[in-house]
Scaffold this motif. Structure first.
Motif, PDB file in Angstrom:
ATOM      1  N   UNK A  76       0.792  -1.228   0.000  1.00  0.00           N
ATOM      2  CA  UNK A  76       0.000   0.000   0.000  1.00  0.00           C
ATOM      3  C   UNK A  76       0.828   1.284   0.000  1.00  0.00           C
ATOM      4  N   UNK A  77       2.166   1.181   0.076  1.00  0.00           N
ATOM      5  CA  UNK A  77       3.016   2.377   0.049  1.00  0.00           C
ATOM      6  C   UNK A  77       3.513   2.653  -1.361  1.00  0.00           C
ATOM      7  N   UNK A  78       4.038   1.607  -2.002  1.00  0.00           N
ATOM      8  CA  UNK A  78       4.553   1.747  -3.367  1.00  0.00           C
ATOM      9  C   UNK A  78       3.385   1.681  -4.344  1.00  0.00           C
ATOM     10  N   UNK A  79       3.305   2.614  -5.295  1.00  0.00           N
ATOM     11  CA  UNK A  79       2.148   2.633  -6.212  1.00  0.00           C
ATOM     12  C   UNK A  79       2.144   1.447  -7.162  1.00  0.00           C
ATOM     13  N   UNK A  80       0.916   1.041  -7.585  1.00  0.00           N
ATOM     14  CA  UNK A  80      -0.399   1.571  -7.196  1.00  0.00           C
ATOM     15  C   UNK A  80      -0.804   1.045  -5.827  1.00  0.00           C
ATOM     16  N   UNK A  81      -1.696   1.747  -5.162  1.00  0.00           N
ATOM     17  CA  UNK A  81      -2.096   1.382  -3.809  1.00  0.00           C
ATOM     18  C   UNK A  81      -3.596   1.579  -3.658  1.00  0.00           C
ATOM     19  N   UNK A  82      -4.287   0.517  -3.247  1.00  0.00           N
ATOM     20  CA  UNK A  82      -5.728   0.629  -3.039  1.00  0.00           C
ATOM     21  C   UNK A  82      -6.030   1.625  -1.927  1.00  0.00           C
ATOM     22  N   UNK A  83      -5.209   1.617  -0.867  1.00  0.00           N
ATOM     23  CA  UNK A  83      -5.400   2.571   0.227  1.00  0.00           C
ATOM     24  C   UNK A  83      -5.297   4.004  -0.290  1.00  0.00           C
ATOM     25  N   UNK A  84      -4.315   4.261  -1.163  1.00  0.00           N
ATOM     26  CA  UNK A  84      -4.136   5.623  -1.672  1.00  0.00           C
ATOM     27  C   UNK A  84      -5.278   6.027  -2.603  1.00  0.00           C
ATOM     28  N   UNK A  85      -5.822   5.081  -3.367  1.00  0.00           N
ATOM     29  CA  UNK A  85      -6.960   5.390  -4.231  1.00  0.00           C
ATOM     30  C   UNK A  85      -8.144   5.854  -3.385  1.00  0.00           C
ATOM     31  N   UNK A  86      -8.444   5.104  -2.323  1.00  0.00           N
ATOM     32  CA  UNK A  86      -9.567   5.465  -1.445  1.00  0.00           C
ATOM     33  C   UNK A  86      -9.279   6.780  -0.731  1.00  0.00           C
ATOM     34  N   UNK A  87      -8.051   6.936  -0.238  1.00  0.00           N
ATOM     35  CA  UNK A  87      -7.680   8.156   0.479  1.00  0.00           C
ATOM     36  C   UNK A  87      -7.796   9.381  -0.417  1.00  0.00           C
ATOM     37  N   UNK A 145     -10.134  14.392  -1.793  1.00  0.00           N
ATOM     38  CA  UNK A 145     -10.051  15.246  -2.979  1.00  0.00           C
ATOM     39  C   UNK A 145      -8.601  15.558  -3.349  1.00  0.00           C
ATOM     40  N   UNK A 146      -7.769  14.509  -3.370  1.00  0.00           N
ATOM     41  CA  UNK A 146      -6.374  14.647  -3.758  1.00  0.00           C
ATOM     42  C   UNK A 146      -6.144  13.946  -5.088  1.00  0.00           C
ATOM     43  N   UNK A 147      -5.041  14.284  -5.743  1.00  0.00           N
ATOM     44  CA  UNK A 147      -4.678  13.632  -6.997  1.00  0.00           C
ATOM     45  C   UNK A 147      -4.138  12.234  -6.716  1.00  0.00           C
ATOM     46  N   UNK A 148      -4.733  11.233  -7.371  1.00  0.00           N
ATOM     47  CA  UNK A 148      -4.249   9.858  -7.193  1.00  0.00           C
ATOM     48  C   UNK A 148      -2.811   9.737  -7.698  1.00  0.00           C
ATOM     49  N   UNK A 149      -2.519  10.359  -8.850  1.00  0.00           N
ATOM     50  CA  UNK A 149      -1.164  10.298  -9.403  1.00  0.00           C
ATOM     51  C   UNK A 149      -0.140  10.917  -8.465  1.00  0.00           C
ATOM     52  N   UNK A 150      -0.490  12.048  -7.863  1.00  0.00           N
ATOM     53  CA  UNK A 150       0.427  12.687  -6.913  1.00  0.00           C
ATOM     54  C   UNK A 150       0.628  11.822  -5.674  1.00  0.00           C
ATOM     55  N   UNK A 151      -0.453  11.200  -5.204  1.00  0.00           N
ATOM     56  CA  UNK A 151      -0.334  10.294  -4.060  1.00  0.00           C
ATOM     57  C   UNK A 151       0.604   9.139  -4.393  1.00  0.00           C
ATOM     58  N   UNK A 152       0.435   8.575  -5.581  1.00  0.00           N
ATOM     59  CA  UNK A 152       1.290   7.463  -5.995  1.00  0.00           C
ATOM     60  C   UNK A 152       2.765   7.886  -6.015  1.00  0.00           C
ATOM     61  N   UNK A 153       3.032   9.050  -6.604  1.00  0.00           N
ATOM     62  CA  UNK A 153       4.408   9.545  -6.646  1.00  0.00           C
ATOM     63  C   UNK A 153       4.959   9.773  -5.248  1.00  0.00           C
TER      64      UNK A 153
END
Length: 425
Positions: free
Chosen positions: A146-157, A162-170
């Protein structure tokens, strides 16, 4: 407010499944107070699931199952063995490097743990490794998912904040790589304590590495499709997940030939079961989180923090402690959906970058995957190793140390998280 949290804690203490804890606590509060029609329960349940990014979850789950059964995990293990198999405690290193690669495919820590466990734990037992520590190694490696992209946790978060999924992944890439390096150092130090037991390292060979890399090229295309596609803005996370499934099927069916068309119905049924469990939790959590919001709980907590925890540094410390404790007892998606609507506004009011805060939360919940008594990655590794959670928990603190150090670094040096998003987006 007291009724909402009282019923929540009572149901939780009674051992009710989290989906019922969240849904019943919200519905019971509305029914007793009578301030809002009960039809709101159905509306919030529907609205909580009415999101295009959430469609990425079942496809990432299916991609993880294809990875596990289609020969992709085995190819990654072969490449990792050729790359780091010369280091003392070689299979500890192979597990961590393999998990780092698989994390860029499935987005699920439990899927990565299952894939690595089924391949490496029998071999670790055969070579005489301490099986309790071996299970801890595999579980901690799976927590990188869930830390290294892609991450299901980051998608939900990203969806609820209201954050960018791509930015979260990076933002998760550098902390994930630091965690992987820290885990490998910890495993090497552990192996040095018993040099004869862990002297199974094989000499490094460039030809062997080259042949393993060529064999793994098809498997390596999956993370490239997912991560590069999302970060480059070519595809959305949902579209990238679909492409990962298609690529995985092609590789598993026609390249490695370890799955058959007859295997697909069972895999899809497993995908439906896993995904529906996550989705129904998201839906019921939206009821409870809406109830918390309309009762002004975030404002009350923000007022308490402003009075007692005035600095961003102390707030981040309090959040880390809170989430590490919550992660011991609660499933990560549930914790995310309950706490983020409360914590994110406070973080923003204190001047903390929301992207930085979001990644820190994701790291905390990833560590929760291996902390007893709940940690799902710990359960998976223990099951395959045929050891109890209690037995493995005696040594799980060793890989927890580098993960906690990485969390502290990511928390108080924001550029560890923000440098890549700011550079590439």
């Amino acid at each position: 407010m007291f009724l909402s949290f009282g019923s929540f804690l009572a149901l939780l203490a009674a051992g009710a499944p989290m989906v019922f804890v969240l849904g019943v606590a919200g519905a019971l509060t509305l029914a007793i107070t009578g301030a809002t029609p009960l039809v709101v329960v159905a509306q919030r349940l529907y609205n909580g699931l009415d999101s295009f990014p959430l469609m990425a979850i079942p496809f990432f789950v299916l991609a993880g199952l294809i990875m596990e059964q289609g020969g992709i995990a085995r190819a990654m293990v072969g490449l990792a063995t050729a790359l780091v198999g010369w280091i003392r405690g070689s299979l500890f290193m192979v597990a961590t490097v393999t998990a780092t690669g698989l994390s860029a495919i499935s987005g699920s820590g439990s899927a990565d743990t299952a894939a690595i466990s089924s391949i490496l734990l029998p071999e670790m037992r055969k070579r005489g490794y301490d099986i309790d520590y071996a299970a801890a190694v595999v579980a901690s490696a799976g927590s990188l998912g869930p830390i290294i992209p892609p991450s299901i946790i980051m998608v939900v978060l990203a969806m609820i904040s209201d954050l960018s999924v791509g930015a979260m992944f990076l933002g998760g890439i550098i902390p994930g790589l630091i965690a992987a390096a820290g885990l490998m150092v910890g495993h090497w130090l552990y192996a040095r304590r018993e040099p004869e037991r862990y002297s199974d390292a094989e000499p490094f060979s460039w030809p062997r590495l080259g042949s393993a890399f060529i064999a793994a090229i098809p498997a390596l295309t999956m993370p490239l499709i997912v991560v590069v596609g999302i970060i480059g803005g070519v595809v959305t996370p949902t579209e990238a997940a679909v492409l990962a499934v298609v690529a995985g099927l092609i590789i598993g069916l026609f390249v490695y030939r370890e799955i058959k068309l007859s295997d697909l119905p069972a895999m899809m049924l497993r995908t439906a079961g896993i995904s529906s469990a996550v989705m129904i939790i998201i839906g019921t959590a939206s009821i409870f989180s809406w109830l918390v919001a309309v009762q002004d709980v975030p404002q009350m907590i923000a007022a308490w923090f402003s009075t007692h925890v005035g600095s961003p540094a102390m707030f981040l410390l309090a959040v880390n402690i809170l989430l590490l404790i919550v992660g011991m007892f609660m499933e990560s998606i549930s914790a995310l959906l309950i706490l983020m609507p409360v914590l994110m506004p406070i973080a923003i009011s204190l001047g903390i970058d929301p992207l930085h805060f979001g990644v820190v939360v994701a790291i905390n919940l990833s560590i929760g995957l291996i902390t007893p008594p709940y940690g799902i990655c710990l359960f998976v590794a223990c099951t395959v190793a045929q050891r109890s959670v209690m037995q493995v928990s005696r040594v799980i603190w060793i890989p927890l140390i580098p993960l906690i150090l990485m969390l502290i670094l990511s928390t108080y040096v924001p550029q560890v998280v923000l440098w890549l998003p700011q550079t590439l987006m």
